[in-house]
Design a protein around this motif. Structure first.
Motif, short mmCIF file in Angstrom:
data_model
loop_
_atom_site.label_atom_id
_atom_site.label_comp_id
_atom_site.label_asym_id
_atom_site.label_seq_id
_atom_site.Cartn_x
_atom_site.Cartn_y
_atom_site.Cartn_z
N GLY A 1 0.79 -1.23 0.00
CA GLY A 1 0.00 0.00 0.00
C GLY A 1 0.81 1.26 0.00
O GLY A 1 0.24 2.36 0.04
N ASP A 2 2.15 1.14 -0.06
CA ASP A 2 2.95 2.36 0.07
C ASP A 2 4.12 2.45 -0.90
O ASP A 2 5.04 3.23 -0.70
CB ASP A 2 3.47 2.49 1.50
N ALA A 3 4.10 1.66 -1.98
CA ALA A 3 5.17 1.72 -2.98
C ALA A 3 4.61 1.36 -4.34
O ALA A 3 3.73 0.50 -4.45
CB ALA A 3 6.32 0.80 -2.61
N VAL B 1 10.05 4.89 -12.75
CA VAL B 1 10.15 5.67 -11.52
C VAL B 1 9.57 4.84 -10.37
O VAL B 1 8.48 4.29 -10.49
CB VAL B 1 9.37 7.00 -11.63
N GLU B 2 10.34 4.74 -9.29
CA GLU B 2 9.84 4.12 -8.06
C GLU B 2 9.31 5.23 -7.16
O GLU B 2 9.98 6.23 -6.91
CB GLU B 2 10.96 3.36 -7.34
N VAL B 3 8.09 5.04 -6.67
CA VAL B 3 7.45 6.03 -5.80
C VAL B 3 7.09 5.37 -4.48
O VAL B 3 6.52 4.27 -4.46
CB VAL B 3 6.19 6.62 -6.45
N THR B 4 7.43 6.01 -3.38
CA THR B 4 7.07 5.50 -2.06
C THR B 4 6.29 6.56 -1.30
O THR B 4 6.54 7.77 -1.46
CB THR B 4 8.30 5.09 -1.25
N ALA B 5 5.35 6.11 -0.48
CA ALA B 5 4.60 7.02 0.38
C ALA B 5 5.39 7.22 1.67
O ALA B 5 5.86 6.26 2.29
CB ALA B 5 3.23 6.43 0.69
N HIS B 6 5.54 8.48 2.05
CA HIS B 6 6.36 8.82 3.22
C HIS B 6 5.51 9.60 4.21
O HIS B 6 4.88 10.61 3.85
CB HIS B 6 7.56 9.65 2.78
N ALA B 7 5.48 9.16 5.47
CA ALA B 7 4.75 9.88 6.51
C ALA B 7 5.59 11.04 7.01
O ALA B 7 6.68 10.85 7.55
CB ALA B 7 4.42 8.94 7.67
N GLU B 8 5.10 12.25 6.78
CA GLU B 8 5.85 13.44 7.14
C GLU B 8 5.86 13.67 8.66
O GLU B 8 4.87 13.41 9.34
CB GLU B 8 5.26 14.67 6.45
N GLU B 9 6.98 14.13 9.15
CA GLU B 9 7.13 14.50 10.55
C GLU B 9 7.40 16.00 10.65
O GLU B 9 8.01 16.58 9.75
CB GLU B 9 8.31 13.72 11.17
N PRO B 10 6.99 16.62 11.77
CA PRO B 10 6.19 16.08 12.86
C PRO B 10 4.71 16.05 12.50
O PRO B 10 4.33 16.48 11.41
CB PRO B 10 6.47 17.07 14.00
#
Length: 301
Positions: free
Chosen positions: A250-252, A267-276
């Motif tokens: 669910g995240d790539a 292109v490889e795409v990944t979902a990244h949870a932003e901090e903070p």
């Protein structure tokens, strides 16, 4: 508490891959006032008819959105509403304009038959691009405090080409706008950058700076397309096609991007949870918004 757009800008949250996914757009003039759920709650609209119109349009790929000329709060003379129908696919984008007297006329349309890329005969072709600025303060206050002044400034500068819109998503990137019919969505705009986006569209181009993605594509595909554009500094709006992303969990995703000249990228795409954590919209709780992180894994072939 600081607003969602102030926090997003302060944390330099990436915007690539955050545009709404909407290959088609149904724009309906309604001067307001607007509700948070615009078609279902705005004064002067039947909520059941509005909800049904949203459903039928969405089933065919159209995002139903209320629009108004900047600053307008009274109905148009004669009770007729201006309506635009747009399709955003590269090489098959178009914009049609017509008028209706009620939502019932819009409910009578066959949206599946009107969906692109073939251009329908409904109404008349509209040859100039439109810029829609999100200004619905009932949805998010950032869209009102940032979007309305932008829309008013642009209306004086570009009369007839700028409309206010009820909801484009991504309130935290306010002021945000979409250019139709190509469907490129932009964020953190000012009057100069918004006017430049409209000028680029007139020339068959787009702007990389401040671009959130082309609404034609899914979020991973939007990010992949922008990554290729940045790699080769490509601004032609319709020269890139993006294949359906191949999901890995669910995240790539793996995404193929094709150029009109025959070149192809992976292109490889990944979902990244932003901090903070921060609110994705004013009034919501703290969350980790997901950004799309693209990486080119193969050069042009």
């Amino acid at each position: 508490m600081e607003t969602c757009s102030v926090l997003s800008r302060a944390y330099a949250e990436p915007m690539a891959g955050t545009a709404p996914t909407a290959p088609g757009w149904l724009l309906i003039e309604h001067p307001g006032p607007w509700a948070a759920k615009a078609l279902r709650g705005s004064r002067g609209l039947d909520p059941e008819a509005g909800a049904e119109l949203e459903r039928r349009a969405a089933a065919a790929g159209f995002r139903a959105t209320l629009i108004r000329t900047p600053g307008r709060t009274v109905p148009a003379p004669g009770g007729r509403r201006t309506v635009f129908l747009a399709w955003t696919a590269p090489g098959g984008s178009w914009l049609r304009r017509f008028t209706v007297g009620s939502l019932d006329e819009l409910l009578a349309l066959d949206y599946a038959a009107l969906a692109g890329p073939a251009e329908p005969a409904l109404g008349r072709p509209y040859d100039d691009p439109l810029l829609l600025v999100c200004t619905n303060g009932k949805r998010d206050r950032c869209c009102a405090t940032a979007g309305r002044p932008l829309a008013e400034a642009l209306a004086a500068r570009l009369p007839g080409d700028v409309w206010e819109a009820t909801h484009l998503g991504g309130h935290r990137f306010a002021p945000t706008a979409v250019v139709l019919p190509d469907g490129y969505v932009y964020g953190r705009l000012d009057a100069d950058s918004a006017a430049a986006a409209l000028d680029a569209a007139r020339a068959g181009a787009m702007l990389l700076e401040d671009c959130r993605g082309r609404a034609t594509w899914s979020r991973p595909a939007q990010a992949a397309e922008l990554a290729v554009r940045e790699e080769i500094l490509e601004y032609g709006a319709d020269v890139l096609q993006v294949a359906e992303p191949d999901a890995h969990g669910g995240d790539a995703w793996t995404v193929r991007v094709d150029h009109a000249d025959g070149r192809t990228w992976t292109v490889e795409v990944t979902a990244h949870a932003e901090e903070p954590e921060r609110p994705e919209s004013c009034g919501k709780g703290l969350e980790n918004p997901l950004s799309m992180r693209p990486r080119l894994v193969s050069p042009a072939l």
